[in-house]
Design a protein around this motif. Sequence first.
Motif, PDB file in Angstrom:
ATOM      1  N   ALA A  22       3.076  78.001-171.310  1.00 25.43           N
ATOM      2  CA  ALA A  22       3.375  78.911-170.295  1.00 25.43           C
ATOM      3  C   ALA A  22       2.595  78.897-168.943  1.00 25.43           C
ATOM      4  O   ALA A  22       3.195  78.835-167.862  1.00 25.43           O
ATOM      5  N   GLU A  23       1.602  78.255-168.867  1.00 22.67           N
ATOM      6  CA  GLU A  23       0.723  77.930-167.687  1.00 22.67           C
ATOM      7  C   GLU A  23       1.500  76.710-166.991  1.00 22.67           C
ATOM      8  O   GLU A  23       1.481  76.647-165.899  1.00 22.67           O
ATOM      9  N   LEU A  24       1.775  75.942-167.730  1.00 26.29           N
ATOM     10  CA  LEU A  24       2.339  74.637-167.088  1.00 26.29           C
ATOM     11  C   LEU A  24       3.702  74.923-166.574  1.00 26.29           C
ATOM     12  O   LEU A  24       3.938  74.582-165.496  1.00 26.29           O
ATOM     13  N   VAL A  25       4.512  75.466-167.563  1.00 17.47           N
ATOM     14  CA  VAL A  25       6.037  75.877-166.753  1.00 17.47           C
ATOM     15  C   VAL A  25       5.821  76.861-165.870  1.00 17.47           C
ATOM     16  O   VAL A  25       6.560  76.934-164.752  1.00 17.47           O
ATOM     17  N   GLY A  26       4.912  77.789-165.785  1.00 15.98           N
ATOM     18  CA  GLY A  26       4.782  78.943-164.827  1.00 15.98           C
ATOM     19  C   GLY A  26       4.504  78.220-163.513  1.00 15.98           C
ATOM     20  O   GLY A  26       4.854  78.647-162.299  1.00 15.98           O
ATOM     21  N   THR A  27       3.397  77.258-163.538  1.00 15.75           N
ATOM     22  CA  THR A  27       2.900  76.880-162.298  1.00 15.75           C
ATOM     23  C   THR A  27       3.961  75.983-161.673  1.00 15.75           C
ATOM     24  O   THR A  27       4.207  75.851-160.679  1.00 15.75           O
ATOM     25  N   GLU A 101      -9.852  77.350-173.667  1.00 11.92           N
ATOM     26  CA  GLU A 101      -8.668  77.908-172.974  1.00 11.92           C
ATOM     27  C   GLU A 101      -8.897  77.627-171.657  1.00 11.92           C
ATOM     28  O   GLU A 101      -8.001  76.858-171.096  1.00 11.92           O
ATOM     29  N   LEU A 102     -10.112  77.406-170.970  1.00 10.78           N
ATOM     30  CA  LEU A 102     -10.322  76.824-169.642  1.00 10.78           C
ATOM     31  C   LEU A 102     -10.014  75.391-169.564  1.00 10.78           C
ATOM     32  O   LEU A 102      -9.297  74.928-168.658  1.00 10.78           O
ATOM     33  N   ALA A 103     -10.274  74.539-170.585  1.00  8.66           N
ATOM     34  CA  ALA A 103     -10.337  73.197-170.679  1.00  8.66           C
ATOM     35  C   ALA A 103      -8.666  72.981-170.823  1.00  8.66           C
ATOM     36  O   ALA A 103      -8.356  71.737-170.459  1.00  8.66           O
ATOM     37  N   ILE A 104      -7.819  73.828-171.424  1.00 11.94           N
ATOM     38  CA  ILE A 104      -6.710  73.308-171.643  1.00 11.94           C
ATOM     39  C   ILE A 104      -5.715  74.042-170.301  1.00 11.94           C
ATOM     40  O   ILE A 104      -4.817  73.377-169.794  1.00 11.94           O
ATOM     41  N   TYR A 105      -6.054  75.472-169.811  1.00 11.56           N
ATOM     42  CA  TYR A 105      -5.312  75.991-168.934  1.00 11.56           C
ATOM     43  C   TYR A 105      -5.223  74.933-167.533  1.00 11.56           C
ATOM     44  O   TYR A 105      -4.292  74.960-166.625  1.00 11.56           O
ATOM     45  N   VAL A 106      -6.408  74.631-166.924  1.00 14.38           N
ATOM     46  CA  VAL A 106      -6.509  73.963-165.942  1.00 14.38           C
ATOM     47  C   VAL A 106      -5.675  72.658-165.603  1.00 14.38           C
ATOM     48  O   VAL A 106      -4.987  72.448-164.666  1.00 14.38           O
ATOM     49  N   PRO A 107      -5.848  71.669-166.421  1.00 16.02           N
ATOM     50  CA  PRO A 107      -5.062  70.547-166.525  1.00 16.02           C
ATOM     51  C   PRO A 107      -3.544  70.886-166.472  1.00 16.02           C
ATOM     52  O   PRO A 107      -2.897  70.364-165.904  1.00 16.02           O
ATOM     53  N   ALA A 108      -3.240  71.895-167.318  1.00 19.18           N
ATOM     54  CA  ALA A 108      -1.923  72.081-167.519  1.00 19.18           C
ATOM     55  C   ALA A 108      -1.238  72.726-166.277  1.00 19.18           C
ATOM     56  O   ALA A 108      -0.120  72.541-165.728  1.00 19.18           O
ATOM     57  N   GLN A 109      -2.220  73.592-165.496  1.00 19.08           N
ATOM     58  CA  GLN A 109      -1.807  74.115-164.216  1.00 19.08           C
ATOM     59  C   GLN A 109      -1.538  72.954-163.201  1.00 19.08           C
ATOM     60  O   GLN A 109      -0.607  73.012-162.242  1.00 19.08           O
ATOM     61  N   ILE A 110      -2.465  71.883-163.065  1.00 17.76           N
ATOM     62  CA  ILE A 110      -2.352  70.944-162.239  1.00 17.76           C
ATOM     63  C   ILE A 110      -0.994  70.086-162.451  1.00 17.76           C
ATOM     64  O   ILE A 110      -0.349  69.586-161.547  1.00 17.76           O
ATOM     65  N   VAL A 111      -0.802  69.673-163.843  1.00 14.54           N
ATOM     66  CA  VAL A 111       0.248  68.970-164.023  1.00 14.54           C
ATOM     67  C   VAL A 111       1.797  69.648-163.829  1.00 14.54           C
ATOM     68  O   VAL A 111       2.595  69.137-163.074  1.00 14.54           O
ATOM     69  N   GLY A 112       1.659  70.961-163.966  1.00 16.98           N
ATOM     70  CA  GLY A 112       2.686  71.766-163.826  1.00 16.98           C
ATOM     71  C   GLY A 112       3.060  71.820-162.299  1.00 16.98           C
ATOM     72  O   GLY A 112       4.270  71.803-161.898  1.00 16.98           O
ATOM     73  N   ALA A 113       1.953  71.901-161.304  1.00 14.41           N
ATOM     74  CA  ALA A 113       2.271  72.000-159.891  1.00 14.41           C
ATOM     75  C   ALA A 113       2.776  70.538-159.481  1.00 14.41           C
ATOM     76  O   ALA A 113       3.622  70.804-158.598  1.00 14.41           O
ATOM     77  N   THR A 114       2.172  69.744-160.017  1.00  8.88           N
ATOM     78  CA  THR A 114       2.675  68.236-159.592  1.00  8.88           C
ATOM     79  C   THR A 114       4.320  68.007-159.917  1.00  8.88           C
ATOM     80  O   THR A 114       5.137  67.622-159.237  1.00  8.88           O
ATOM     81  N   ALA A 115       4.425  68.660-161.214  1.00 13.19           N
ATOM     82  CA  ALA A 115       5.958  68.446-161.675  1.00 13.19           C
ATOM     83  C   ALA A 115       6.842  69.245-160.802  1.00 13.19           C
ATOM     84  O   ALA A 115       8.114  69.039-160.665  1.00 13.19           O
ATOM     85  N   GLY A 116       6.446  70.556-160.413  1.00 13.80           N
ATOM     86  CA  GLY A 116       7.275  71.442-159.659  1.00 13.80           C
ATOM     87  C   GLY A 116       7.518  71.069-158.254  1.00 13.80           C
ATOM     88  O   GLY A 116       8.650  71.042-157.880  1.00 13.80           O
ATOM     89  N   SER A 117       6.684  70.212-157.628  1.00 11.19           N
ATOM     90  CA  SER A 117       7.006  69.603-156.535  1.00 11.19           C
ATOM     91  C   SER A 117       7.883  68.451-156.502  1.00 11.19           C
ATOM     92  O   SER A 117       8.884  68.441-155.737  1.00 11.19           O
TER      93      SER A 117
END
Length: 241
Positions: A22-27, A101-117
Amino acid sequence: MPQPAPGATPPQAPPLTAKAAAELVGTAALVAIVVGSGIQATELTKDVGLQLLANSTATAFGLGVLIVLLGPVSGAHFNPVVTLAEWWTARRGGAGVSPRELAIYVPAQIVGATAGSVLADAMFGEPLVKWSTHDRSAGHLLLGEVVATAGLILLIFGLARTDRLRFAPIAVASYIGAAYWFTSSTSFANPAVTIGRAFTDTFAGIAPGSVPGFIAMQLVGAAVGLALVALIFMPGRKAAE
């Protein structure tokens, strides 16, 4: 929140894999909205004011929808400073994310942001990865990031302290839409989004050399926001019996 009926099975917390997804896709969706609407706006008009209006409107509406959709799964952070702030409040006895969760969320958010761009660039026929040349290193822009991030953290955790998180989708989306206009930096207020926007040399881009300064100021803003939450929403003392 409504309570389950007597005898009903309590709702199960989503698994960590679902939260990470959810964090990866949402970001990714959030950055695709920011970058894609910026590209669309520049293709439709040369008026910078109208470009920013289109970009901010699409971002506000899109963010609200994403929070409504994914909030029940992961909390719809889409933002490392929000995740870090929740972890900080949890370690001090409040509700929030665990270290795992912190260790999982932050990388997922960064990967998601890059993929979204990259996805936004692909949809509009732009180079998939082209480092932005939009320098955003001026001091007044960095101050804008402190203000934007502090306000975001104050809003989210203020709503949590007053048991009004049900208003988060409209409140957070409205704040980001407004902060596009009242902050000099147009309110990135998000380290993952900042990193993702470095990959596109379009309207929403940020030069890689400006990224560390923005992220540093976002962390400062998060600390300021948490301090304001502690000051303004200080728990009241119980009256002496």
